[in-house]
Write a protein that holds these residues in place. Structure first.
Motif, PDB file in Angstrom:
ATOM      1  N   LYS A  15      10.598   9.194  10.356  1.00 43.94           N
ATOM      2  CA  LYS A  15      10.004   8.246   9.422  1.00 43.94           C
ATOM      3  C   LYS A  15       8.786   8.905   8.791  1.00 43.94           C
ATOM      4  CE  LYS A  15      11.389   4.147  11.953  1.00 43.94           C
ATOM      5  NZ  LYS A  15      10.912   2.957  12.678  1.00 43.94           N
ATOM      6  N   TRP A  16       8.514   8.528   7.545  1.00 47.63           N
ATOM      7  CA  TRP A  16       7.374   9.067   6.818  1.00 47.63           C
ATOM      8  C   TRP A  16       6.825   7.997   5.913  1.00 47.63           C
ATOM      9  CZ3 TRP A  16       6.786  10.759   1.519  1.00 47.63           C
ATOM     10  CH2 TRP A  16       5.637  11.510   1.303  1.00 47.63           C
ATOM     11  N   MET A  17       5.518   7.901   5.838  1.00 52.00           N
ATOM     12  CA  MET A  17       4.868   6.897   4.997  1.00 52.00           C
ATOM     13  C   MET A  17       4.323   7.558   3.741  1.00 52.00           C
ATOM     14  SD  MET A  17       4.328   3.684   5.039  1.00 52.00           S
ATOM     15  CE  MET A  17       3.401   2.499   4.113  1.00 52.00           C
ATOM     16  N   ASP A  18       4.809   7.131   2.597  1.00 49.51           N
ATOM     17  CA  ASP A  18       4.297   7.569   1.306  1.00 49.51           C
ATOM     18  C   ASP A  18       3.238   6.550   0.907  1.00 49.51           C
ATOM     19  OD1 ASP A  18       3.740   8.248  -1.297  1.00 49.51           O
ATOM     20  OD2 ASP A  18       5.800   8.087  -2.017  1.00 49.51           O
ATOM     21  N   TRP A  19       1.975   6.971   0.862  1.00 46.18           N
ATOM     22  CA  TRP A  19       0.865   6.059   0.624  1.00 46.18           C
ATOM     23  C   TRP A  19       0.622   5.789  -0.854  1.00 46.18           C
ATOM     24  CZ3 TRP A  19      -0.499   3.178   4.478  1.00 46.18           C
ATOM     25  CH2 TRP A  19      -0.312   3.642   5.778  1.00 46.18           C
ATOM     26  N   THR A  20       1.551   6.175  -1.717  1.00 44.37           N
ATOM     27  CA  THR A  20       1.450   5.853  -3.131  1.00 44.37           C
ATOM     28  C   THR A  20       1.823   4.382  -3.307  1.00 44.37           C
ATOM     29  OG1 THR A  20       2.163   8.090  -3.667  1.00 44.37           O
ATOM     30  CG2 THR A  20       2.226   6.464  -5.445  1.00 44.37           C
ATOM     31  N   PRO A  21       0.925   3.562  -3.851  1.00 46.86           N
ATOM     32  CA  PRO A  21       1.280   2.147  -4.038  1.00 46.86           C
ATOM     33  C   PRO A  21       2.518   2.016  -4.928  1.00 46.86           C
ATOM     34  CG  PRO A  21      -1.066   2.470  -4.363  1.00 46.86           C
ATOM     35  CD  PRO A  21      -0.445   3.840  -4.269  1.00 46.86           C
ATOM     36  N   PRO A  22       3.481   1.195  -4.509  1.00 50.76           N
ATOM     37  CA  PRO A  22       4.707   1.030  -5.299  1.00 50.76           C
ATOM     38  C   PRO A  22       4.434   0.289  -6.604  1.00 50.76           C
ATOM     39  CG  PRO A  22       4.714  -0.441  -3.414  1.00 50.76           C
ATOM     40  CD  PRO A  22       3.493   0.414  -3.292  1.00 50.76           C
ATOM     41  N   THR A  23       5.296   0.527  -7.573  1.00 51.93           N
ATOM     42  CA  THR A  23       5.203  -0.195  -8.841  1.00 51.93           C
ATOM     43  C   THR A  23       5.762  -1.595  -8.646  1.00 51.93           C
ATOM     44  OG1 THR A  23       7.372   0.545  -9.575  1.00 51.93           O
ATOM     45  CG2 THR A  23       5.493   1.940 -10.161  1.00 51.93           C
ATOM     46  N   ARG A  24       5.557  -2.471  -9.612  1.00 51.09           N
ATOM     47  CA  ARG A  24       6.074  -3.841  -9.509  1.00 51.09           C
ATOM     48  C   ARG A  24       7.592  -3.860  -9.320  1.00 51.09           C
ATOM     49  NH1 ARG A  24       3.454  -8.440 -11.067  1.00 51.09           N
ATOM     50  NH2 ARG A  24       1.269  -8.180 -11.536  1.00 51.09           N
TER      51      ARG A  24
ATOM     52  N   VAL B 104       0.803  -1.231   0.000  1.00 51.02           N
ATOM     53  CA  VAL B 104       0.000   0.000   0.000  1.00 51.02           C
ATOM     54  C   VAL B 104       0.835   1.279   0.000  1.00 51.02           C
ATOM     55  CG1 VAL B 104      -1.982  -1.087   1.089  1.00 51.02           C
ATOM     56  CG2 VAL B 104      -0.209  -0.045   2.508  1.00 51.02           C
ATOM     57  N   GLY B 105       2.136   1.188   0.168  1.00 49.66           N
ATOM     58  CA  GLY B 105       2.983   2.377   0.216  1.00 49.66           C
ATOM     59  C   GLY B 105       4.407   2.049   0.621  1.00 49.66           C
ATOM     60  N   THR B 106       5.196   3.105   0.840  1.00 51.69           N
ATOM     61  CA  THR B 106       6.611   2.959   1.156  1.00 51.69           C
ATOM     62  C   THR B 106       6.962   3.772   2.395  1.00 51.69           C
ATOM     63  OG1 THR B 106       7.083   2.753  -1.197  1.00 51.69           O
ATOM     64  CG2 THR B 106       8.953   3.231   0.227  1.00 51.69           C
ATOM     65  N   GLU B 107       7.648   3.147   3.352  1.00 45.10           N
ATOM     66  CA  GLU B 107       8.111   3.843   4.547  1.00 45.10           C
ATOM     67  C   GLU B 107       9.523   4.369   4.281  1.00 45.10           C
ATOM     68  OE1 GLU B 107       8.225   3.104   9.327  1.00 45.10           O
ATOM     69  OE2 GLU B 107       8.657   1.419   8.014  1.00 45.10           O
ATOM     70  N   LEU B 108       9.701   5.668   4.496  1.00 39.67           N
ATOM     71  CA  LEU B 108      10.978   6.323   4.211  1.00 39.67           C
ATOM     72  C   LEU B 108      11.551   6.974   5.455  1.00 39.67           C
ATOM     73  CD1 LEU B 108       9.631   8.195   1.086  1.00 39.67           C
ATOM     74  CD2 LEU B 108      11.284   6.341   0.990  1.00 39.67           C
ATOM     75  N   LEU B 109      12.866   7.084   5.507  1.00 41.98           N
ATOM     76  CA  LEU B 109      13.541   7.878   6.521  1.00 41.98           C
ATOM     77  C   LEU B 109      13.809   9.232   5.884  1.00 41.98           C
ATOM     78  CD1 LEU B 109      14.784   8.042   9.344  1.00 41.98           C
ATOM     79  CD2 LEU B 109      16.935   7.253   8.348  1.00 41.98           C
ATOM     80  N   MET B 110      13.296  10.300   6.521  1.00 37.47           N
ATOM     81  CA  MET B 110      13.399  11.649   5.975  1.00 37.47           C
ATOM     82  C   MET B 110      14.316  12.499   6.848  1.00 37.47           C
ATOM     83  SD  MET B 110      11.307  11.289   3.446  1.00 37.47           S
ATOM     84  CE  MET B 110      10.828  12.895   2.862  1.00 37.47           C
ATOM     85  N   HIS B 111      14.957  13.496   6.227  1.00 34.91           N
ATOM     86  CA  HIS B 111      15.901  14.391   6.909  1.00 34.91           C
ATOM     87  C   HIS B 111      15.449  15.832   6.681  1.00 34.91           C
ATOM     88  CE1 HIS B 111      19.879  15.731   8.297  1.00 34.91           C
ATOM     89  NE2 HIS B 111      19.782  16.629   7.341  1.00 34.91           N
ATOM     90  N   CYS B 112      15.161  16.561   7.761  1.00 34.82           N
ATOM     91  CA  CYS B 112      14.741  17.960   7.653  1.00 34.82           C
ATOM     92  C   CYS B 112      15.944  18.815   7.231  1.00 34.82           C
ATOM     93  CB  CYS B 112      14.181  18.472   8.971  1.00 34.82           C
ATOM     94  SG  CYS B 112      13.709  20.223   8.926  1.00 34.82           S
ATOM     95  N   THR B 113      15.792  19.565   6.153  1.00 35.98           N
ATOM     96  CA  THR B 113      16.901  20.373   5.656  1.00 35.98           C
ATOM     97  C   THR B 113      17.088  21.653   6.462  1.00 35.98           C
ATOM     98  OG1 THR B 113      15.439  21.435   4.035  1.00 35.98           O
ATOM     99  CG2 THR B 113      16.680  19.493   3.302  1.00 35.98           C
ATOM    100  N   ARG B 114      16.156  21.958   7.362  1.00 35.84           N
ATOM    101  CA  ARG B 114      16.296  23.164   8.187  1.00 35.84           C
ATOM    102  C   ARG B 114      16.971  22.864   9.530  1.00 35.84           C
ATOM    103  NH1 ARG B 114      11.999  26.936  11.103  1.00 35.84           N
ATOM    104  NH2 ARG B 114      13.348  28.734  11.370  1.00 35.84           N
TER     105      ARG B 114
END
Length: 71
Positions: free
Chosen positions: A57-66, A41-51
């Motif tokens: 952690k952040w969840m991108d709910w875009t379904p991944p491609t094959r 259903v999505g991808t869990e990413l580790l994000m870094h604040c540039t400020r």
């Protein structure tokens, strides 16, 4: 600006998300550091604040491609 410099900057910008930062309380660019997990259903990413330089952690709910699911 040369084509390769512009391409590099476009790739860097494509790897960011404008997110509300819990630490600094601002909407700031967060850079993708690492893919933690790919779910159907999505991808869990580790994000870094540039400020403020914090990570979250952040969840991108875009379904991944094959292709993303098989990596």
């Amino acid at each position: 600006m040369q084509d390769d410099e512009l391409r590099f900057l476009e790739e860097q910008l494509a790897g960011t998300e404008l997110l509300a930062c819990v630490a600094c309380g601002e909407d700031t660019l967060h850079a993708h550091l690492e893919v933690l997990e790919v779910y159907p259903v999505g991808t869990e990413l580790l994000m870094h604040c540039t400020r403020c330089q914090t990570e979250r952690k952040w969840m991108d709910w875009t379904p991944p491609t094959r292709q993303e699911q098989s990596n």
